[in-house]
Enzyme design. Structure first.
Site, PDB file in Angstrom:
ATOM      1  N   ASP A 170     -45.649  16.540  28.606  1.00 23.77           N
ATOM      2  CA  ASP A 170     -45.115  17.790  29.146  1.00 23.77           C
ATOM      3  C   ASP A 170     -45.480  19.057  28.375  1.00 23.77           C
ATOM      4  OD1 ASP A 170     -43.866  15.579  30.217  1.00 23.77           O
ATOM      5  OD2 ASP A 170     -41.876  16.459  30.234  1.00 23.77           O
ATOM      6  N   GLU A 399     -37.596   7.700  21.011  1.00 21.69           N
ATOM      7  CA  GLU A 399     -38.502   8.151  22.066  1.00 21.69           C
ATOM      8  C   GLU A 399     -39.903   8.388  21.499  1.00 21.69           C
ATOM      9  OE1 GLU A 399     -37.082  11.727  23.868  1.00 21.69           O
ATOM     10  OE2 GLU A 399     -38.662  11.804  25.379  1.00 21.69           O
TER      11      GLU A 399
HETATM   12  C1  GLC Z   1     -40.418  13.344  29.163  1.00 23.30           C
HETATM   13  C2  GLC Z   1     -41.816  12.872  28.794  1.00 23.30           C
HETATM   14  C3  GLC Z   1     -42.364  12.016  29.926  1.00 23.30           C
HETATM   15  C4  GLC Z   1     -41.400  10.879  30.211  1.00 23.30           C
HETATM   16  C5  GLC Z   1     -39.970  11.359  30.420  1.00 23.30           C
HETATM   17  C6  GLC Z   1     -38.957  10.228  30.439  1.00 23.30           C
HETATM   18  O1  GLC Z   1     -40.403  14.172  30.258  1.00 23.30           O
HETATM   19  O2  GLC Z   1     -42.652  13.927  28.510  1.00 23.30           O
HETATM   20  O3  GLC Z   1     -43.615  11.509  29.600  1.00 23.30           O
HETATM   21  O4  GLC Z   1     -41.825  10.153  31.309  1.00 23.30           O
HETATM   22  O5  GLC Z   1     -39.593  12.218  29.374  1.00 23.30           O
HETATM   23  O6  GLC Z   1     -39.063   9.458  29.286  1.00 23.30           O
END
Ligand code: GLC
Length: 429
Positions: A170, A399
């Site tokens: 993102d 994460e």
């Molecule tokens: C964020 C990350 C994306 C992921 C999401 C859920 O938006 O950038 O890659 O899929 O979180 O984990």
């Protein structure tokens, strides 16, 4: 940043299994409670691999639930909002997709056919695998067709992306320039991510205003694909998506052969060939990687990020390019404490803890390791795996991880970190 010590956080198969069970919402797995309370597409694909090691039926169910939210035009949305949740913004009302299962209106890196191929090949119950594969194949084919039809109507061989969120990476600095010209929304909103995670690790407000402008743009134009292709103020070639789509396309063809499924195979082969011929346009002989491109300015987005070496995963590099990327990755691994950072540490925009501007994501390291191994760079693959394992062992199932310290960042008890531990880190390279 986590304060926990390795002693407090048992790491291994039991702990990873417990996380998937805890994040299971009945047929789909949320990435983590609070911060991400719905089903995200590429998280779900990767998480299915973790489920495969615990409960094979449950693994197939993960895919079935996701594809239940597939749009009529073939798109698999990046989020399915199966239930309401106050802890997340922007929710289904902001996206306004009006679909039966409320969803976002963009997709995510299309890794599904690749994970489903692994699931098929490693599933002990082969009759279950054959039955599930048969049902999923037309849906997977429709998804791949959607990418080429809607995101490359001019048949250039390189699909495009309309939102940084679609890249799954993102807040990558690669998107700074193209996002920088997108207007911001002027309406007031309350972000929910900042209540879950340290703001130092999350995107800034001006970026968020622009993310939301794009969401409004699709909705205000009735999700009309031709209109959006012609007018979207953000339109990039994302090397990550192109590479993941390519590997998944090859995997899909393999699965079709296994299941004697012919519909769409020839056309897909032609698309894969087109991408192989087009990819060289993205190669940077100076930086030894493939750059993302801004389709609006026509310029290369010259930022070395983990996406720019993903053509190894897509099988898109020739031997010389692969050797150059292996050297780049080797030196890159030397330059950080742990893992392959999402942005190269020499970039002035590198931040070791901020979303996609530096931290290490384990599933990206897995993809690059697979690609490196395919090209014969097994030492690089091993280093990536060892380093990813070190992150999880020392800090737990976060994460993502601070590339300078190995500390855990973002959301805790994270599904794709648990799943890659089960599927990849608990096995030799
Ligand atoms: C964020 C990350 C994306 C992921 C999401 C859920 O938006 O950038 O890659 O899929 O979180 O984990």
């Amino acid at each position: 940043m986590s304060e926990t010590t390795p002693e407090q956080r048992p790491v291994g198969i039991d702990a990873a299994t417990a996380i998937l069970r805890q994040n299971d919402r009945g047929g789909y797995t949320i990435p983590t409670d609070g911060l991400y309370p719905f089903q995200w597409s590429w998280d779900s694909a990767i998480t299915g691999l973790g489920w495969l090691t615990i409960d094979e039926k449950r693994a197939w169910q993960e895919a079935e639930t996701m594809f239940r939210g597939q749009w009529d035009n073939g798109m698999v949305p990046h989020i399915l909002f199966h239930k309401g949740a106050e802890s997340y913004f922007p929710g289904p009302d902001v996206w306004g997709s009006g679909t039966k299962i409320p969803s976002s209106a963009i997709s995510q890196p299309p890794v599904w056919a690749t994970t489903i191929r692994f699931m098929y090949e490693k599933c002990r119950d082969q009759s279950l695998a054959a039955e599930k594969l048969r049902a999923l194949l037309p849906k997977l084919m429709a998804y791949h067709e959607w990418w080429y039809r809607e995101r490359d109507p001019g048949d250039t061989g390189l699909v495009c992306s309309y939102h940084p969120w679609e890249s799954g990476m993102d807040n990558s600095p690669a998107w700074d320039k193209p996002l920088g010209v997108v207007p911001g929304v002027s309406w007031e909103y309350k972000r929910r991510d900042l209540g879950h995670v340290d703001p130092e690790q999350r995107p800034h407000k001006p970026e968020y205003d622009r993310y939301l402008y794009l969401v409004d743009f699709y909705k205000d134009h009735g999700f009309d694909s031709q209109y959006i292709y012609d007018n979207c103020p953000y339109k990039v070639i994302d090397v990550g998506i192109v590479s993941i789509l390519q590997r998944a396309g090859n995997d899909l063809i393999e699965l079709c052969c296994i299941a004697d499924y012919e519909d769409g195979v020839e056309a897909l082969q032609a698309e894969l060939e087109r991408t192989r011929s087009a990819i060289n346009k993205l190669w940077s002989s100076e930086h030894h990687c493939f750059f993302n491109h801004d389709l609006i300015t026509g310029q290369a987005l010259d930022e070395v990020t983990s996406a720019t070496v993903l053509p190894l995963f897509g099988g898109l590099a020739d031997k010389k390019q692969a050797a150059a990327m292996a050297d780049l990755i080797g030196a890159w691994l030397d330059a950080t404490k742990v893992g392959l950072s999402s942005t190269h540490p020499s970039s002035p925009r590198y931040e070791s803890q901020r979303y996609w501007r530096g931290p290490v994501w384990i599933h990206i390291n897995w993809m690059i390791a697979l690609g490196a191994a395919d090209y014969g760079y097994s030492e690089i693959a091993q280093r990536l795996q060892d380093s990813a394992r070190d992150c999880v062992t020392a800090a737990g199932f976060w994460e993502y991880f601070d590339a300078d310290t190995g500390g855990g960042c973002g959301g805790d008890d994270f599904s794709w970190t648990a799943a890659t531990t089960l599927f990849w880190l608990s096995n030799p390279a």
